[in-house]
Design an enzyme around this catalytic site. Structure first.
Site, PDB file in Angstrom:
ATOM      1  N   PRO A 170       6.675  16.563   7.804  1.00  0.00           N
ATOM      2  CA  PRO A 170       7.483  15.855   8.810  1.00  0.00           C
ATOM      3  C   PRO A 170       8.604  15.023   8.189  1.00  0.00           C
ATOM      4  O   PRO A 170       9.554  14.663   8.869  1.00  0.00           O
ATOM      5  CB  PRO A 170       6.459  14.952   9.524  1.00  0.00           C
ATOM      6  CG  PRO A 170       5.143  15.626   9.335  1.00  0.00           C
ATOM      7  CD  PRO A 170       5.240  16.257   7.956  1.00  0.00           C
ATOM      8  N   LEU A 212       1.829   5.556  11.345  1.00  0.00           N
ATOM      9  CA  LEU A 212       1.550   6.938  10.952  1.00  0.00           C
ATOM     10  C   LEU A 212       2.738   7.844  11.285  1.00  0.00           C
ATOM     11  O   LEU A 212       2.791   8.442  12.357  1.00  0.00           O
ATOM     12  CB  LEU A 212       0.299   7.376  11.729  1.00  0.00           C
ATOM     13  CG  LEU A 212      -0.597   8.438  11.114  1.00  0.00           C
ATOM     14  CD1 LEU A 212      -1.899   8.509  11.881  1.00  0.00           C
ATOM     15  CD2 LEU A 212       0.064   9.772  11.025  1.00  0.00           C
ATOM     16  N   ALA A 213       3.691   7.924  10.395  1.00  0.00           N
ATOM     17  CA  ALA A 213       4.909   8.682  10.665  1.00  0.00           C
ATOM     18  C   ALA A 213       5.632   8.886   9.345  1.00  0.00           C
ATOM     19  O   ALA A 213       6.250   7.957   8.815  1.00  0.00           O
ATOM     20  CB  ALA A 213       5.794   7.926  11.654  1.00  0.00           C
ATOM     21  N   GLU A 214       5.568  10.088   8.839  1.00  0.00           N
ATOM     22  CA  GLU A 214       6.021  10.341   7.475  1.00  0.00           C
ATOM     23  C   GLU A 214       7.529  10.209   7.317  1.00  0.00           C
ATOM     24  O   GLU A 214       8.010   9.696   6.297  1.00  0.00           O
ATOM     25  CB  GLU A 214       5.536  11.714   7.007  1.00  0.00           C
ATOM     26  CG  GLU A 214       4.024  11.801   6.814  1.00  0.00           C
ATOM     27  CD  GLU A 214       3.233  11.926   8.119  1.00  0.00           C
ATOM     28  OE1 GLU A 214       3.873  12.161   9.165  1.00  0.00           O
ATOM     29  OE2 GLU A 214       2.004  11.780   8.111  1.00  0.00           O
ATOM     30  N   HIS A 254      -4.564  21.071   4.154  1.00  0.00           N
ATOM     31  CA  HIS A 254      -4.957  20.056   3.168  1.00  0.00           C
ATOM     32  C   HIS A 254      -4.886  20.589   1.736  1.00  0.00           C
ATOM     33  O   HIS A 254      -5.371  19.927   0.825  1.00  0.00           O
ATOM     34  CB  HIS A 254      -6.373  19.554   3.436  1.00  0.00           C
ATOM     35  CG  HIS A 254      -6.476  18.605   4.605  1.00  0.00           C
ATOM     36  ND1 HIS A 254      -6.451  19.019   5.890  1.00  0.00           N
ATOM     37  CD2 HIS A 254      -6.610  17.253   4.661  1.00  0.00           C
ATOM     38  CE1 HIS A 254      -6.585  17.971   6.711  1.00  0.00           C
ATOM     39  NE2 HIS A 254      -6.667  16.888   5.992  1.00  0.00           N
ATOM     40  N   GLU A 279       0.322   5.666   4.439  1.00  0.00           N
ATOM     41  CA  GLU A 279      -0.788   5.607   5.384  1.00  0.00           C
ATOM     42  C   GLU A 279      -2.077   5.271   4.645  1.00  0.00           C
ATOM     43  O   GLU A 279      -2.457   5.975   3.708  1.00  0.00           O
ATOM     44  CB  GLU A 279      -0.915   6.949   6.108  1.00  0.00           C
ATOM     45  CG  GLU A 279       0.305   7.271   6.969  1.00  0.00           C
ATOM     46  CD  GLU A 279       0.488   8.764   7.267  1.00  0.00           C
ATOM     47  OE1 GLU A 279      -0.392   9.564   6.909  1.00  0.00           O
ATOM     48  OE2 GLU A 279       1.527   9.106   7.847  1.00  0.00           O
ATOM     49  N   ASP A 314      -0.300  17.134   0.934  1.00  0.00           N
ATOM     50  CA  ASP A 314       0.848  18.028   0.817  1.00  0.00           C
ATOM     51  C   ASP A 314       1.489  18.387   2.154  1.00  0.00           C
ATOM     52  O   ASP A 314       2.685  18.159   2.383  1.00  0.00           O
ATOM     53  CB  ASP A 314       0.416  19.313   0.090  1.00  0.00           C
ATOM     54  CG  ASP A 314      -1.061  19.625   0.308  1.00  0.00           C
ATOM     55  OD1 ASP A 314      -1.438  19.856   1.462  1.00  0.00           O
ATOM     56  OD2 ASP A 314      -1.823  19.611  -0.682  1.00  0.00           O
TER      57      ASP A 314
HETATM   58  C1  LIG Z   1       1.094  14.642  10.163  1.00  0.00           C
HETATM   59  C2  LIG Z   1      -0.156  14.067   9.611  1.00  0.00           C
HETATM   60  N1  LIG Z   1      -0.119  12.985   8.829  1.00  0.00           N
HETATM   61  C3  LIG Z   1      -1.244  12.482   8.274  1.00  0.00           C
HETATM   62  C4  LIG Z   1      -2.460  13.060   8.510  1.00  0.00           C
HETATM   63  C5  LIG Z   1      -3.729  12.502   7.843  1.00  0.00           C
HETATM   64  N2  LIG Z   1      -4.621  11.896   8.846  1.00  0.00           N
HETATM   65  C6  LIG Z   1      -5.626  12.585   9.386  1.00  0.00           C
HETATM   66  S1  LIG Z   1      -6.391  11.739  10.608  1.00  0.00           S
HETATM   67  C7  LIG Z   1      -5.387  10.399  10.392  1.00  0.00           C
HETATM   68  C8  LIG Z   1      -5.526   9.214  11.296  1.00  0.00           C
HETATM   69  C9  LIG Z   1      -5.360   9.620  12.734  1.00  0.00           C
HETATM   70  O1  LIG Z   1      -5.483   8.503  13.559  1.00  0.00           O
HETATM   71  P1  LIG Z   1      -5.433   8.610  15.133  1.00  0.00           P
HETATM   72  O2  LIG Z   1      -4.204   9.385  15.532  1.00  0.00           O
HETATM   73  O3  LIG Z   1      -5.602   7.279  15.692  1.00  0.00           O
HETATM   74  O4  LIG Z   1      -6.640   9.566  15.518  1.00  0.00           O
HETATM   75  P2  LIG Z   1      -8.191   9.284  15.247  1.00  0.00           P
HETATM   76  O5  LIG Z   1      -8.495   9.777  13.880  1.00  0.00           O
HETATM   77  O6  LIG Z   1      -8.430   7.831  15.416  1.00  0.00           O
HETATM   78  O7  LIG Z   1      -8.868  10.120  16.277  1.00  0.00           O
HETATM   79  C10 LIG Z   1      -4.494  10.632   9.357  1.00  0.00           C
HETATM   80  C11 LIG Z   1      -3.498   9.673   8.879  1.00  0.00           C
HETATM   81  C12 LIG Z   1      -2.470  14.200   9.336  1.00  0.00           C
HETATM   82  N3  LIG Z   1      -3.610  14.826   9.639  1.00  0.00           N
HETATM   83  N4  LIG Z   1      -1.331  14.679   9.873  1.00  0.00           N
END
Ligand SMILES: Cc1ncc(C[n+]2csc(CCOP(=O)(O)OP(=O)(O)O)c2C)c(N)n1
Ligand SMILES: Cc1ncc(C[n+]2csc(CCOP(=O)(O)OP(=O)(O)O)c2C)c(N)n1
Ligand SMILES: [Mg+2]
Ligand SMILES: [Mg+2]
Lengths: 407, 344, 407, 344
Positions: D104, D73-75, D144, D44, D99
């Site tokens: 997932p 966005l999918a681990e 985090h 990501e 971490d």
């Molecule tokens: C399971 C998971 N993977 C990765 C992250 C790290 N992360 C935080 S916000 C984000 C992007 C989120 O994008 P979106 O769902 O479009 O929401 P937005 O931030 O645009 O509101 C990521 C990858 C996380 N919080 N949770």
């Protein structure tokens, strides 16, 4: 190995399908509109460039039919929401918040979500949705503890019917389904509204939540704010679907595609969805097409992944201005009323600033209090260890101070 | 809905009768559901089928298919939904079909189930039970025999318990459901069909979570074990008599919280200890157990605490599992290495 | 909080959508047929009960246009597949297989999947798909080690281009996507065909795999065998979707709904999907509507969750008989040819039986050989421990024997 | 595509220059990608953005957006796809953003990544690297700051390594990518911006996986540590001098395989040991470490091996993390409890 040519049997007379097979639901009504549904600026807006102007376009805005009190309320909350976003971001620069994911540009969805709920309904926000939580009436200081860094969840989920802000993306959606299902089993008139982002729709938990909701016909509404990016990743690297709302079909629930900057359209669509859920009609997936005008958080540098022009194009479609223009045109607002709302928003911001400028109280001794209902013997030992350490530290500090002043 | 169910193996209240662990678990669910309408069972195949191990047999018939609910096939969804149900005041009992099939729900376990009370300063407790059939010995194909307890033990906020007897199966499941904290109940698959004379009224049937128990007193050394390895340890202790060793066998029952008191008292008495479990040795439960016993009993120890465990390999195919699982000989070998020379 | 009444703007003239918004793809071509696509028995089959008989129905079967060699091959494989299923199930009763998940009734999908692939393509089977693996040409003994219990994967995935049978449901689908993507990056003409069941579609990994495939336009085809049950759980507790094929829309890929007992229709539809994937057209989701005539595995008791009538209804739609009837009618088969195929299948079964009746060789010393490329020092110690234990055991046994014979 | 990238903090080959750990990791990826076209980075925000910690900065520009790929966005999808890529002969390097956001993907890690070689009798090895930023100390909000290394250590089939220095960051990542086995590289977040004079040509820059190293020789007792806790231990060792203790500090670097030789040699020399890490104590890495040290050095030990770790609680909010994380005082307290009386 030979591949048989297509025999064109799509048009041939159909035999009986295999035993017991039947379509589970008619897909047609589940499909979203071809374009985002809008109410604001509809009559006034120019037609799509290139498209022929429809002569029959009615001159009266659909907003004219809405309840003026609701329109004023929506406007007031949008103005306050915008100011809230600005203030919270400013507080990160002063070190008063550890981090802030802003919803500047997305206020319409945040406000519509909060206002459309009834008191007994539950909100399941993601980490970005503090504005929705605040607009629901939760104390902003309690809402912001997560981002300030003094506590995880600062409010009481039961008292506020707001689940903790979820940082792990989309993994709170099954919780909303379970809660809604439990409420229905109990016979309670409760709907859950669960929020996530466009990126969140890619997670497995999104899929599992929507599927459970549809199979159980749980009273839950999923609101996806498609703000174009997951941090730096644009939507076209996230999905190839016609729209995110189209995912609904695969679960057998209605999908609605809405202009996410149109607070009135959102309020209507979410209201319909909640009403359907409330009356046993099951879940709905709502995609709100919007845009995050700020960076992902204050810590992010959005210039690394997007162009200024794109941001400017969206600024022209600002949710606050969109409603403002409409209400001015309808005579529901005038400049004076606008100034008054801005004034109230300033006051709100000043209050927030003042309260966040005070140092947060922390309670290290409580680190062990809520791991289990009753601390295990093991944790009791650790609590005692920390107590002793902190006492020694305090003594050491007092000693040092004495020495200092003694010198 | 009457109580005339298909659960024929569960004894009626009253005199102890030969009962399997699966039947005792079934009875625990039935009793909990009868006493508290907030108790809901959910999982894959738990309804009509009664679970692949028949632990939920008859519950859907007796309590309706909402109280004992067949879910879609998605473990994170099941557990996540259970979190939401618990938030609303229900007491969900989730069945994971097999150890390795709980892994898709791991994020829900670690980031939500274990932390919800803590994240909300006690305002959102999760009275939730996760039942996980675990371990080998039933000739399962790959992914059906994992000993995954360490993943849950290493996650603060969870209780982790595991029965080794029919009575404890009933007692620990009742205690888990009654707990206001999430409890992971690791159910030793290969003991599901083990039998004992038992009735729900048997003495000692409901124990509080957190207490180990001495299953066999002895003076020479202590075997520290739990779940599927208890019968093996008891057998080893009998065999050890011929070699002149009088082994004490402690059944831990509760891995979290850990009963330091019972364990340390035993090891101080015997001066020697072997930890026995099926899970891999490296970074397995035995590491923690050995370390904390040593911390507490260092000056009483005649020898280092030894470990007899599964090897540090993925669980082998059925025809090879006997080489992997700790058996009597391997336990006796370890006992023999407890530096008896020092004694004589 | 007031909910605005629906303003009926679906019919109002559309303003320009929000900036940069556009539908990602046209959903219409992605939608599956309204009923499972069929080729066999189409001309001959009676119309749906209650439906009016279409006069215009052509008398010529679409199968008549297919390559007779292919039809014969499909038939031979179906007959052998049916016999294979029966033999494997029988071997569980003799303790020669630990467990066997049968595909009796599902042979059409298994065979079509295997035969439609080119040599360089990869197959990603689930635990149920040993028949597809065998039909692909993998040694049945090597295919069955997992279920016999002597080894996990008995065949060489690279040599056979068959991934290990996946027991954890749907979690092998992302592997197929990754492999297909890698092959495309390398410029190789390789498509991956990944198989799972109706239950598997509920898993998060199903969702993630399909989404990745569509975004990457990976050359992969997903074949879902909807056999009506996930162990005891019927499809209506698994999904509320119009059909499983409708899920494709939400990923932006075509969905095809096919009669899963119609080997010819499946071969055509899969062939088209593979061809599209091969030529850069991206992934396809194919739902084969079929039925598991046997229990979930030999260990399962299917009478606990389904009625005999349901099974009988499906027996009447048997995939082997369906093709057989058609080929007899077309004169491509006669009774003699049928007997010859059955004879060949018997021989195959006899061979399998004989080989599985021999005791499997096991290699305990290899338990440590393939955990890492090189055993760690730690594992080397454990290997030595086991070696010593087994030696002692063997000595003990020899000793006992000596004593026995000495007496 | 030329090499004029935006990675300004990475030194050109040649003389050592002040370099951050993040830059050294970036350099390791760049060098590996240059040398071997099979190396692909995915995750990501790793492409255009260069990762939230900028470890992949400039790689997409230099190698193209397929070699350094922004995924959905999918681990589980990311890791699962990487498994498939590795099956086809690529050498994927996966970045998990934090971490807790690797959870997932846990099923993929345990049931596929760790087991694939074994399941296929060596025919399907997975040369795959999983990079996981871990641990606290950066004021991260909940989820985090987890120290999740134990979950991977407890899973046979994975190698688990963690650098504490700039040179090791480069070396271990290169070694991980070069390995034919899956390697989990735990990257201590709070050391990302720590600096050292370093160039890719610095001596000792590429170490084989599996070797611990003595960072500070000493005679009184051994501190066994790794990753984010190494600097804390070195500081404690300096502070201990004033108390009359000469502490040896061992940086484990490789948690799997574990370097028993180096560790046991040190503890046999000093007779006392304290394990220090951020992860929770109960069922944390320290349990295994203490247990195996005790097994090997029992008769050399003057005191039980002690553990200084994070408490057995979910990671606290930013303002409270300093109370949770092992600090110099807590380490010295433990050293003081190593039964020095016995000595005198
Ligand atoms: C399971 C998971 N993977 C990765 C992250 C790290 N992360 C935080 S916000 C984000 C992007 C989120 O994008 P979106 O769902 O479009 O929401 P937005 O931030 O645009 O509101 C990521 C990858 C996380 N919080 N949770
Ligand atoms: C992740 C996971 N969860 C649960 C199981 C246990 N299990 C094995 S088969 C099965 C049902 C599968 O149903 P379906 O996907 O429809 O495939 P079918 O058996 O009908 O071929 C279940 C629940 C599993 N193997 N993997
Ligand atoms: Mg977004
Ligand atoms: Mg099925």
């Amino acid at each position: 190995m030979t591949v048989v040519e297509h025999q064109g049997q799509r048009d041939a007379p159909r035999p009986a399908p295999p035993p017991h097979w039947r379509p589970r639901t008619d897909p047609a009504p589940l499909l979203p509109d071809a374009e985002p549904y809008r109410l604001l600026g509809v009559a006034a807006a120019p037609a799509k460039p290139g498209a022929r102007r429809t002569k029959a376009a009615p001159k009266k805005s659909p907003a004219a039919a809405a309840d003026p009190a609701l329109l004023r309320r929506l406007y007031a909350e949008l103005v306050r929401g915008r100011r809230y976003n600005a203030q919270a971001t400013a507080l990160t620069r002063q070190g008063r918040l550890a981090v802030y994911p802003s919803t500047t540009g997305q206020e319409a969805a945040e406000i519509a979500a909060a206002l459309v709920l009834q008191d007994q309904d539950w909100l399941f926000p993601s980490y970005r949705d503090t504005l929705a939580v605040v607009a629901r009436g939760v104390d902003p200081l309690e809402t912001l503890t997560l981002l300030r860094g003094d506590q995880h969840t600062g409010y009481d989920p039961h008292a506020t019917r707001v689940a903790p802000l979820s940082t792990p993306l989309a993994t709170h959606l099954p919780h909303a389904v379970g809660l809604a299902h439990a409420a229905r089993l109990r016979g309670d008139d409760v709907v859950a509204l669960a929020m996530c982002g466009d990126g969140g729709t890619s997670e497995g938990d999104f899929h599992e939540a929507l599927n459970f909701a549809a199979v159980w016909q749980a009273p839950v509404v999923f609101l996806v704010q498609n703000n174009g990016y997951a941090i730096s990743v644009p939507l076209d690297k996230q999905t190839a679907a016609p729209s995110l709302a189209h995912k609904a079909v695969g679960y057998g629930m209605p999908g609605r595609l809405v202009d996410g900057n149109d607070v009135l359209a959102l309020h209507e669509v979410l209201g319909e969805a909640l009403q359907r859920a409330r009356t046993g009609g099951g879940p709905t997936l709502v995609e709100a097409v919007t845009y995050r005008l700020d960076a992902h958080t204050n810590a992010d540098d959005a210039t690394r992944y997007r162009e200024a022009e794109e941001v400017e194009a969206w600024r022209a479609h600002d949710p606050v201005r969109l409603l403002e223009r409409e209400l001015l045109a309808l005579g529901i607002l005038d400049e004076e009323a606008i100034d008054a709302e801005r004034e109230r928003a300033e006051e709100f911001a000043a209050g927030l600033r003042a309260r966040l400028n005070a140092d947060a109280e922390t309670h290290p001794e409580e680190l062990f209090a809520h791991v289990y209902a009753t601390p295990t013997p093991h944790l009791a030992e650790q609590a005692e260890q920390l107590r002793a350490e902190r006492e020694a530290e305090a003594e050491g500090a007092a000693h040092d101070e004495e020495r200092e002043s003694g010198r | 809905m009457t109580t005339a169910t298909t659960v024929t193996s569960t004894p009626a209240a009253g005199a102890p009768k030969p009962t399997t662990m699966a039947a005792a678990l079934n009875r625990a669910l039935r009793d909990a559901m009868t006493e508290d309408p907030a108790v809901h069972v959910l999982g894959e195949d738990v309804g009509t089928l009664g679970g692949v191990f028949r632990v939920t047999d008859g519950l859907a018939a007796e309590f309706g298919d909402q109280r004992c609910l067949d879910t879609p096939l998605a473990e994170a969804g099941i557990l996540g939904a259970a979190v939401g149900m618990a938030m609303y005041g229900l007491r969900p009992v989730v069945e994971m079909q097999f150890d390795a099939f709980a892994y898709p729900a791991f994020e829900q376990v670690v980031s939500h189930v274990a932390k919800m009370r803590n994240r909300t300063a006690g305002r959102l407790p999760l009275p939730l039970t996760i039942r996980i059939p675990y371990g080998g010995g039933i000739g399962g194909v790959e992914h059906h025999s994992d000993s995954s307890e360490i993943y849950y033990m290493a996650t603060p906020g969870l209780h982790v318990v595991t029965p080794a007897t029919v009575a404890d199966a009933y007692g620990l499941l009742r205690a888990a459901i009654a707990s206001d904290d999430p409890v992971v109940l690791m159910e030793p698959k290969r003991l599901y069909w083990s039998k004992a004379d038992w009735s729900p009224e048997s003495p000692g049937t409901v124990e509080p979570i957190g207490r180990a128990v001495v299953r066999r007193p002895g003076r020479s050394a202590t075997l520290l074990t739990y779940g599927p390895s208890l019968p093996v340890c008891l057998e080893a202790a009998e065999a050890a008599v011929a070699e002149g060793w009088d082994l004490e066998v402690v059944d831990l029952r509760s891995l979290v919280p850990f009963d330091d008191e019972t364990v340390a008292a035993s090891v101080r008495r015997t001066g020697r200890a072997v930890v026995v479990h099926e899970a891999q040795g490296f970074a397995g439960p035995g590491g923690e157990i050995a370390a904390r016993v040593t911390e507490r009993c260092f000056h009483h120890l005649e020898a280092p605490v030894l470990r007899v465990t599964g090897f540090d390999i993925p669980f082998p195919p059925p025809m090879l599992e006997r080489h992997h699982l700790p058996g009597v000989d391997r336990i006796l070998d370890a006992v023999a290495r407890l530096q008896w020379e020092a004694e004589r």
